[in-house]
Design a protein around this motif. Structure first.
Motif, short mmCIF file in Angstrom:
data_model
loop_
_atom_site.label_atom_id
_atom_site.label_comp_id
_atom_site.label_asym_id
_atom_site.label_seq_id
_atom_site.Cartn_x
_atom_site.Cartn_y
_atom_site.Cartn_z
N SER A 171 0.55 -1.15 0.36
CA SER A 171 -0.50 0.25 0.16
C SER A 171 0.47 1.69 0.32
CB SER A 171 -1.00 -0.07 1.12
OG SER A 171 0.16 -0.24 2.33
N LEU A 172 2.03 1.27 0.66
CA LEU A 172 3.09 2.90 0.42
C LEU A 172 3.22 2.88 -0.42
CD1 LEU A 172 4.79 2.25 4.06
CD2 LEU A 172 2.58 3.70 3.78
N ARG A 173 3.85 1.67 -1.26
CA ARG A 173 3.94 2.28 -2.61
C ARG A 173 3.05 3.15 -3.57
NH1 ARG A 173 6.70 -3.75 -4.71
NH2 ARG A 173 8.19 -3.64 -3.35
N GLN A 174 1.74 3.06 -2.94
CA GLN A 174 0.39 3.88 -3.59
C GLN A 174 0.10 4.66 -2.95
OE1 GLN A 174 -0.10 2.07 -6.71
NE2 GLN A 174 1.05 0.49 -6.70
N ALA A 175 0.91 4.78 -1.84
CA ALA A 175 -0.17 5.96 -0.83
C ALA A 175 0.14 7.40 -1.89
CB ALA A 175 1.56 5.83 0.46
N THR A 176 -0.55 8.51 -1.86
CA THR A 176 -0.77 9.17 -2.25
C THR A 176 -1.28 10.49 -1.31
OG1 THR A 176 -3.25 9.39 -1.63
CG2 THR A 176 -2.47 8.95 -3.89
N GLY A 177 -0.68 9.94 0.34
CA GLY A 177 -0.59 11.59 1.30
C GLY A 177 -0.83 10.87 2.34
N LEU A 178 -0.58 11.01 3.60
CA LEU A 178 -0.36 11.19 4.91
C LEU A 178 -1.82 12.32 5.71
CD1 LEU A 178 3.16 10.13 5.60
CD2 LEU A 178 1.21 9.04 5.54
N ALA A 179 -1.85 11.83 6.11
CA ALA A 179 -3.17 13.11 7.50
C ALA A 179 -3.79 12.35 8.91
CB ALA A 179 -4.63 13.21 6.75
N PHE A 180 -2.79 12.95 10.08
CA PHE A 180 -2.80 12.54 11.17
C PHE A 180 -2.71 14.00 12.15
CE2 PHE A 180 -0.42 9.29 9.10
CZ PHE A 180 -0.79 8.55 9.05
N SER A 181 -3.53 13.33 13.39
CA SER A 181 -3.80 14.43 14.11
C SER A 181 -3.52 14.51 15.46
CB SER A 181 -5.39 14.67 14.41
OG SER A 181 -5.93 12.85 14.92
N SER A 182 -2.91 13.66 15.26
CA SER A 182 -1.85 13.38 16.37
C SER A 182 -0.66 11.88 16.59
CB SER A 182 -2.72 12.47 18.05
OG SER A 182 -3.10 11.24 17.94
N ALA A 183 -0.52 11.40 17.47
CA ALA A 183 0.72 10.41 17.68
C ALA A 183 0.03 9.09 17.37
CB ALA A 183 2.14 10.40 18.94
N ARG A 184 -1.11 8.74 17.73
CA ARG A 184 -2.12 8.07 17.57
C ARG A 184 -2.76 7.88 16.57
NH1 ARG A 184 -1.90 4.33 21.35
NH2 ARG A 184 -3.80 3.40 21.31
N ARG A 185 -3.72 8.70 16.17
CA ARG A 185 -5.20 8.97 15.15
C ARG A 185 -4.24 9.55 13.42
NH1 ARG A 185 -10.04 7.94 17.40
NH2 ARG A 185 -9.62 7.90 19.42
N GLY A 186 -4.72 9.13 12.74
CA GLY A 186 -4.74 9.81 11.40
C GLY A 186 -4.66 8.45 10.66
N TYR A 187 -4.39 8.71 9.19
CA TYR A 187 -4.70 8.13 7.48
C TYR A 187 -3.32 7.94 6.65
CZ TYR A 187 -9.68 9.53 9.22
OH TYR A 187 -10.73 9.83 9.61
N VAL A 188 -3.72 7.04 6.09
CA VAL A 188 -2.93 6.92 4.76
C VAL A 188 -3.60 7.48 3.92
CG1 VAL A 188 -0.81 5.82 3.72
CG2 VAL A 188 -0.98 6.38 6.16
N LEU A 189 -3.61 7.94 2.61
CA LEU A 189 -4.05 7.33 1.78
C LEU A 189 -4.23 6.89 0.44
CD1 LEU A 189 -5.23 11.33 1.68
CD2 LEU A 189 -5.85 10.20 3.41
N VAL A 190 -4.19 5.99 -0.21
CA VAL A 190 -3.54 5.36 -0.85
C VAL A 190 -4.88 5.42 -2.53
CG1 VAL A 190 -2.34 3.65 0.71
CG2 VAL A 190 -4.77 2.74 -0.03
N SER A 191 -3.25 5.15 -2.98
CA SER A 191 -4.76 5.43 -4.51
C SER A 191 -5.19 4.19 -4.72
CB SER A 191 -3.45 5.11 -5.74
OG SER A 191 -3.00 4.57 -5.91
N GLU A 192 -6.19 4.01 -6.41
CA GLU A 192 -6.84 3.40 -6.49
C GLU A 192 -6.70 1.47 -5.78
OE1 GLU A 192 -7.07 2.86 -11.30
OE2 GLU A 192 -8.66 3.87 -10.23
N TYR A 193 -5.56 1.53 -6.09
CA TYR A 193 -4.94 -0.16 -6.62
C TYR A 193 -3.97 -0.39 -5.28
CZ TYR A 193 -6.67 -0.61 -11.00
OH TYR A 193 -7.99 -0.47 -12.03
N GLY A 194 -4.23 0.71 -3.62
CA GLY A 194 -3.61 0.41 -3.24
C GLY A 194 -3.56 -0.01 -2.30
N PHE A 195 -5.10 -1.12 -2.38
CA PHE A 195 -5.09 -1.98 -0.77
C PHE A 195 -5.58 -3.69 -1.67
CE2 PHE A 195 -8.46 -4.88 1.65
CZ PHE A 195 -8.05 -4.69 2.51
N ASP A 196 -6.45 -3.66 -2.06
CA ASP A 196 -7.76 -5.00 -2.61
C ASP A 196 -7.25 -4.67 -4.28
OD1 ASP A 196 -8.09 -7.57 -3.84
OD2 ASP A 196 -9.51 -7.34 -2.38
#
Length: 732
Positions: free
Chosen positions: A560-585
């Motif tokens: 998935s990290l090869r397809q990452a398009t961005g990061l969005a985090f609010s703390s050291a515990r919470r947030g998102y890795v954004l992945v492109s259309e084939y980033g997971f399955d």
């Protein structure tokens, strides 16, 4: 020291702020909602109404419900990403939709269930063309090869009936068009150029229309694509090249419509769907933006174009209220039976490039000065423009009134009127490389570019930071508010100032194989946590401004990290890795995010929508995502919705010597069977396991070194996805 700012005249700066408000629909796959466009942005293919209650379906498993004649819509979790091509309604609550290899049904207008009529919901030999239910129990499914399936128990079981004559299932080549249930036993079907009728529930079929009679335009091939019964006795069938047939005896016989003298010629238009409000008033879609309307039962037609995008489905909610849907989620209403139309919903803008949150709201920016902001969690948007023809590179609001923006032409802009008027600021010499900005408050502003940090303490004049640690940092690109100061970062530098102005110092980067990792993307939070995606496709976390870094890659799914398009985090515990259309399955294209609430120990995959996700921002009370084609999504639940699920792994052994066969046994709870779980093993290919009806799955691995394993399931909108903790099998 900066120079006096140049202020444009108010007549030039005046901006028409247009509030964009409409009720948004959920995406149906997770707890993310469409914020713009509204009601939603996926292509819609069909719509059906019974009184004020109606359903619309479309691409990516989209299924919507309206209870006010199409004025507002609610997204339903269909549990599929298949394109749903048609929907039929049975009374005010029950609706059945189908398309590709999937059929879905709702009996209460809220929950959606899967209708199993054959094998798996992928790679089926024949796709669903139509569903036809005479009542809640008795119905039929028509497949693209002419196969007809019948149920008498609401879709729990199906039995084959005689295939349509001339269809591939009957050793023919005719195109299959439509299926309508007049009663539990009487069916009408379009196949090739003719209408066929069954009076015994599909056990036998009789052609009840003449074989392709000539029309004035003499087009030789005119397949039937849609059939509707406007009353118990009257109905219409339409098809390509203006083909229109009518019946006045309940479908027992059909004759070509004869246009009256002087009627408009529709012979070159392909009619794809037809629905009627009465025996005389009907509307038909045309594979384009135009609709055709008849007021004499199909003898003559007039053309109306309610939208600039193709319309795919049309229906009547009453004798006067008509609803049409089409590409890009276009939805239009008529209150005079199709004579005039108005749009439903709105779009805040196209060409959006970035998003951000601030204490009182969220905003997004894009091409040609476009900037939109919302102070009510994305329910309404104020759409306007910074007065520049260049794209906006970055924008930040300090509060509801005061904001700043950088454009691609090196313009620096400020508003103190919630974006209604703007003044241009002078940041000093050589501003062309500035790429990002930060408004610590209404007066303290930072501008950032390669080897360049500029600071304002009054929101007007800018001083260039001359400290060597800054001027030597030739790749600075991003800036974040951290504690009471700021973090500035680039590919090979992370700098911090605890007051956001002076005393800048370097922050250690994560280290891999003895070398500092180059930064591909970074997200830093107000509490001092930073998440870094390295160019080595690994994810790192520091909770203390670089004093200690942790590699959290092992808990993420696949590549998935090869397809990452961005990061969005609010703390050291919470947030998102954004992945492109084939980033997971790879079997489910679309825009995914991977969410953590435990500092990267586990990750929950969330499917947002068909467009890929390009950027994100975390905030209060909602998180914000930017998708393709300028779509914006919000969530107040961290993207979570539906029943929680749990996926876990148990290895056959925790330790081994030299080499070993390790069997991983997994369990998904709750499970229906057929779910696909992605299992990632360090240093080995990503594999997919199919879950049994009991919720279990297993995979066998040949391992020769210490290996980590982790499993992820993407959820289906009805159940949340989940990610397991990392399991380590250690070589002794």
């Amino acid at each position: 020291m900066g120079t006096t700012p140049r202020v444009l005249p108010a007549s030039v700066l005046a901006l028409l702020a247009v509030p964009v408000a409409a009720v948004a629909a959920g995406t149906g796959h997770s707890g993310w909602n469409w914020s713009t466009p509204t009601p939603q942005g996926h292509d819609l293919t069909d719509v059906a109404f019974s009184g004020d209650t109606g359903y619309a379906v479309g691409a990516f498993g989209t299924m919507l419900r309206s209870t006010d004649g199409g004025a507002t819509w609610t997204g339903l979790a269909s549990g599929t990403t298949a394109r749903l091509d048609e929907v039929r309604q049975v009374g005010p609550l029950v609706a059945v939709a189908g398309g590709e290899c999937a059929v879905r049904r709702t009996d209460d207008g809220t929950s959606v269930t899967r209708v199993t009529f054959g094998g798996a919901e992928s790679a089926c030999p024949a796709t669903v063309v139509a569903t036809a239910f005479a009542d809640a129990a008795n119905g039929h499914i028509l497949l693209s090869d002419g196969t007809v399936l019948a149920t008498a128990d609401g879709g729990r079981t199906y039995a084959r009936r005689t295939p349509l004559p001339g269809s591939p299932a009957a050793s023919g080549t005719d195109q299959v068009g439509d299926l309508v249930a007049v009663s539990p036993t009487t069916l009408l079907a379009g196949v090739g150029t003719r209408v066929h009728r069954s009076t015994d529930g599909g056990n036998s079929w009789t052609a009840v229309s003449p074989p392709n009679p000539p029309l004035p335009n003499a087009v030789p091939f005119q397949p039937i694509r849609s059939i509707t019964m406007s009353t118990a006795t009257t109905g219409l069938a339409v098809g390509n090249a203006g083909r229109v047939l009518t019946t006045a005896d309940g479908g027992a016989s059909w004759t070509p419509a004869v246009p009256p003298a002087g009627a408009a010629d529709i012979g070159r238009m392909d009619l794809s769907r037809v629905r009627c409000a009465s025996a005389t008033v009907c509307l038909a879609t045309t594979d384009g933006a135009a609709l055709l309307r008849t007021a004499d039962g199909g003898a003559s037609w007039s053309q109306v174009t309610p939208s600039g995008t193709p319309l795919r489905g049309v229906a009547f909610a009453s004798a006067t209220r008509a609803v049409a849907v089409g590409d890009g989620g276009t939805t239009v209403l008529s209150d005079d039976a199709g004579l005039t139309w108005r749009p439903v919903g709105a779009r805040a803008g196209t060409g959006l490039l970035g998003v951000a949150s601030f204490a009182q709201g969220i905003l997004a920016w894009g091409d040609r000065g476009l900037l939109v902001s919302s102070g009510d969690a994305g329910v309404t948007w104020t759409t306007g423009s910074v007065p520049t023809s260049a794209a906006i590179r970055a924008a930040r609001y300090a509060n509801r009134d005061v904001g700043y923006a950088i454009d691609a032409a090196a313009g620096i802009w400020k508003t103190v009127t919630t974006g209604q008027t703007w003044q241009v600021l002078d940041p000093g010499p050589n501003p062309a490389g500035l790429t990002d900005l930060l408004a610590l408050d209404a007066r303290r502003v930072l501008l950032v570019g390669p080897g360049d940090i500029r600071v304002s303490r009054d929101g007007q004049l800018f001083d260039r930071v001359a400290e060597p640690v800054v001027t030597r940092a030739r790749d600075l690109r991003w800036v974040f508010a951290v504690r009471r100061g700021a973090v500035v970062a680039g590919r090979t530098r992370i700098l911090v100032s605890l007051n956001g102005r002076t005393a800048w110092k370097g922050v250690p980067r994560p280290v891999a194989k003895g070398r500092a990792v180059a930064i591909d993307r970074i997200s830093c939070t107000a509490g001092g946590a930073c998440w870094v995606l390295g160019v080595n496709d690994r994810l790192y976390l520091t909770a203390n401004l670089g004093r200690r870094w942790k590699d959290v890659t092992a808990s993420l799914p696949g590549n998935s990290l090869r397809q990452a398009t961005g990061l969005a985090f609010s703390s050291a515990r919470r947030g998102y890795v954004l992945v492109s259309e084939y980033g997971f399955d790879p079997l489910v294209p679309g825009g995914w995010v991977l969410r953590t609430v435990d500092g990267g120990a586990t990750w929950t995959p969330q499917l947002v929508a068909q467009p890929g996700i390009a950027a994100g921002a975390t905030g209060s009370p909602v998180d914000l995502l930017l998708g393709g084609q300028g779509a914006l999504f919000t969530s107040a639940t961290g993207g979570a919705t539906g029943t929680p699920s749990v996926v876990g792994l148990t290895p056959s052994a925790r330790t081994f010597r030299r080499r070993a066969n390790v069997v991983l046994t997994g369990r998904l709870r709750p499970a229906l069977g057929g779910e696909r779980v992605v299992v990632t093993a360090s240093g080995l290919p990503v594999r997919t396991a199919v879950v049994s009806s009991g919720g279990t799955f297993s995979l066998s691995y040949r391992v020769t070194r210490t290996t980590t394993f982790v499993a992820h399931w993407g959820g289906d909108g009805i159940r949340q996805g989940d990610g397991s903790p990392v399991i380590t099998v250690t070589r002794r």
